[in-house]
Write a protein that holds these residues in place. Structure first.
Motif, short mmCIF file in Angstrom:
data_model
loop_
_atom_site.label_atom_id
_atom_site.label_comp_id
_atom_site.label_asym_id
_atom_site.label_seq_id
_atom_site.Cartn_x
_atom_site.Cartn_y
_atom_site.Cartn_z
N ASN A 151 76.92 -13.98 -21.74
CA ASN A 151 77.54 -14.29 -23.03
C ASN A 151 78.07 -15.72 -23.06
OD1 ASN A 151 77.02 -11.71 -24.01
ND2 ASN A 151 79.01 -10.91 -23.39
N ARG A 152 78.64 -16.15 -21.95
CA ARG A 152 79.13 -17.54 -21.87
C ARG A 152 77.98 -18.53 -21.91
NH1 ARG A 152 82.35 -15.13 -17.53
NH2 ARG A 152 84.42 -14.66 -18.35
N LEU A 153 76.87 -18.16 -21.28
CA LEU A 153 75.71 -19.06 -21.23
C LEU A 153 75.17 -19.35 -22.63
CD1 LEU A 153 73.79 -20.58 -19.32
CD2 LEU A 153 72.36 -18.52 -19.26
N LEU A 154 75.28 -18.38 -23.53
CA LEU A 154 74.77 -18.57 -24.89
C LEU A 154 75.52 -19.66 -25.65
CD1 LEU A 154 74.26 -14.83 -25.95
CD2 LEU A 154 72.48 -16.47 -25.31
N GLN A 155 76.78 -19.88 -25.29
CA GLN A 155 77.61 -20.84 -26.01
C GLN A 155 77.98 -22.06 -25.17
OE1 GLN A 155 81.04 -18.79 -27.58
NE2 GLN A 155 79.86 -17.08 -28.36
N ALA A 156 77.43 -22.16 -23.97
CA ALA A 156 77.83 -23.22 -23.05
C ALA A 156 77.14 -24.55 -23.38
CB ALA A 156 77.51 -22.82 -21.61
N ASP A 157 77.83 -25.64 -23.08
CA ASP A 157 77.24 -26.96 -23.21
C ASP A 157 76.21 -27.18 -22.10
OD1 ASP A 157 78.87 -27.51 -25.35
OD2 ASP A 157 80.45 -28.43 -24.11
N GLU A 158 75.37 -28.18 -22.29
CA GLU A 158 74.32 -28.46 -21.31
C GLU A 158 74.88 -28.81 -19.94
OE1 GLU A 158 71.75 -31.44 -22.82
OE2 GLU A 158 71.01 -30.22 -24.49
N ASP A 159 76.06 -29.44 -19.91
CA ASP A 159 76.65 -29.84 -18.64
C ASP A 159 77.14 -28.63 -17.83
OD1 ASP A 159 76.22 -32.46 -19.29
OD2 ASP A 159 78.24 -32.77 -20.12
N VAL A 160 77.49 -27.56 -18.53
CA VAL A 160 78.06 -26.38 -17.87
C VAL A 160 77.00 -25.32 -17.58
CG1 VAL A 160 79.80 -24.55 -18.08
CG2 VAL A 160 80.28 -26.83 -18.98
N SER A 161 75.95 -25.29 -18.37
CA SER A 161 74.93 -24.23 -18.27
C SER A 161 74.35 -24.05 -16.87
CB SER A 161 73.80 -24.52 -19.27
OG SER A 161 74.27 -24.44 -20.59
N PRO A 162 74.00 -25.12 -16.15
CA PRO A 162 73.44 -24.92 -14.79
C PRO A 162 74.39 -24.19 -13.85
CG PRO A 162 73.02 -27.15 -15.57
CD PRO A 162 73.97 -26.54 -16.54
N ASN A 163 75.70 -24.49 -13.98
CA ASN A 163 76.68 -23.83 -13.12
C ASN A 163 76.76 -22.34 -13.44
OD1 ASN A 163 79.76 -22.89 -12.84
ND2 ASN A 163 79.31 -24.41 -11.25
N ILE A 164 76.76 -22.02 -14.73
CA ILE A 164 76.81 -20.61 -15.13
C ILE A 164 75.54 -19.88 -14.69
CG2 ILE A 164 76.90 -19.02 -17.10
CD1 ILE A 164 78.57 -21.07 -18.58
N GLN A 165 74.38 -20.52 -14.85
CA GLN A 165 73.13 -19.90 -14.45
C GLN A 165 73.09 -19.66 -12.94
OE1 GLN A 165 70.50 -18.81 -16.59
NE2 GLN A 165 70.17 -17.74 -14.64
N ALA A 166 73.62 -20.61 -12.17
CA ALA A 166 73.68 -20.43 -10.71
C ALA A 166 74.55 -19.24 -10.34
CB ALA A 166 74.21 -21.71 -10.06
N HIS A 167 75.66 -19.08 -11.07
CA HIS A 167 76.54 -17.93 -10.80
C HIS A 167 75.86 -16.62 -11.18
CE1 HIS A 167 80.65 -15.78 -11.41
NE2 HIS A 167 80.24 -15.69 -10.16
N ILE A 168 75.12 -16.63 -12.29
CA ILE A 168 74.38 -15.44 -12.69
C ILE A 168 73.36 -15.05 -11.61
CG2 ILE A 168 72.67 -14.54 -14.33
CD1 ILE A 168 74.12 -16.11 -16.52
#
Length: 323
Positions: A151-168
């Protein structure tokens, strides 16, 4: 304590309030309480003290797992211990006019609850089942975290998205490892493996539903249809008073079971011929979809209970076992 002797004024019940570092022990026939450290030595001392009182029942509250070391030690000593839902005890305290809340008061309330309510003593899960329960809890936590991160990934900025995807990715790997661990433990246990095979033979029941039922509902197959439905929290309860006639509702029971039964009934209402036909008949009779689905949860559980009682795999004639 249905199989135990009725409580009398001479009956001794023990209440134990469990904190992170202490155990407060109260007996129904004494005003004073005893306190022990909540560690291996303190638990041993508490068990010896309680055994000397020869209690008819020992009442503990469910405290997120803190109660399990003491409960296991009491059961190993062949003492009649029962773990109670804290809500029941709090409601009982209010009903008796006890509004204050301290460790000592809570221990005395638990002892009084044992004498007045006389709860049924049931066998606690063994070490293997407790370990499986911890794994299932961790699996649920991982699933919730994966959902939250998506859910966070859907609204995340491009700078944050890789970190969230790595955690997923990390969470999904951990979830896969736990699923494999649960599967291996079930396969290595002859009893669990046989029951798991029976449960998963039902269209709509997958490995998550099966493993949850095995651990969270060990009474499956041992109780009648009414008791098993009430235990899982899918039995309709009356809401009538005076001239007011309300709708029947379900509540209480074991929330973890209701969650997996809901998903199983949802799948079964589409792919299980017996449940699908039952669901459609309810809709045709004017029942709301949610009401019909809850009824399917109850029917599915009753069928599973009958199958476990007779240790037979699924076939469309299995529904005849319900009666």
């Amino acid at each position: 304590m249905k199989e135990n002797k009725p409580m009398t004024e001479e009956t001794v019940c023990i209440g134990v309030d469990i904190a992170k570092s202490t155990l407060d022990v109260a007996a129904s026939n004494f005003k004073s309480t005893q306190q022990f450290a909540n560690n291996d030595d303190g638990i041993s001392r508490a068990v010896c003290f309680i055994a000397g009182l020869k209690p008819a029942g020992i009442i503990l509250e469910a405290t997120g797992g803190l109660e399990m070391p003491l409960a296991a030690a009491l059961q190993a000593a062949c003492l009649p211990v029962v773990i109670i839902n804290p809500r029941q005890v709090r409601d009982f305290a209010r009903a008796t006019g006890i509004l204050a809340k301290t460790d000592t008061i809570d221990a005395r309330v638990l002892a009084l609850f044992g004498v007045r309510i006389n709860p049924e003593i049931r066998a606690l899960p063994d070490k293997q089942a407790r370990e499986m329960g911890c794994l299932l809890t961790r699996r649920r936590q991982l699933v919730e975290m994966v959902t939250a991160e998506h859910n966070r990934l859907l609204q995340a900025d491009e700078d944050v998205s890789p970190n969230i995807q790595a955690h997923i990715n990390w969470l999904e790997k951990a979830l896969l490892e736990i699923n494999e661990d649960v599967d291996n433990r079930i396969k290595s246990s002859p009893s669990w493996h046989e029951k798991d095979t029976i449960l998963k033979s039902v269209p709509g029941v997958g490995k998550i539903t099966s493993s949850t039922l095995l651990i969270e509902l060990p009474e499956l197959g041992k109780l009648n249809r009414h008791k098993i439905a009430a235990l899982a929290g899918v039995a309709p309860l009356n809401r009538d008073s005076g001239t007011l006639r309300g709708k029947r509702t379900v509540w209480g029971g074991r929330a973890k079971l209701r969650a997996v039964l809901y998903m199983a009934a949802l799948v079964a209402s589409r792919h299980n011929p017996v449940i699908a036909d039952f669901y459609q008949r309810l809709l045709n009779a004017g029942k709301a979809k949610k009401v019909a689905l809850v009824a399917c949860m109850r029917k599915l559980l009753i069928i599973l209970n009958a199958m476990m009682r007779t240790m037979t795999v699924w076939h469309t004639q299995t529904v005849s076992l319900e009666a």
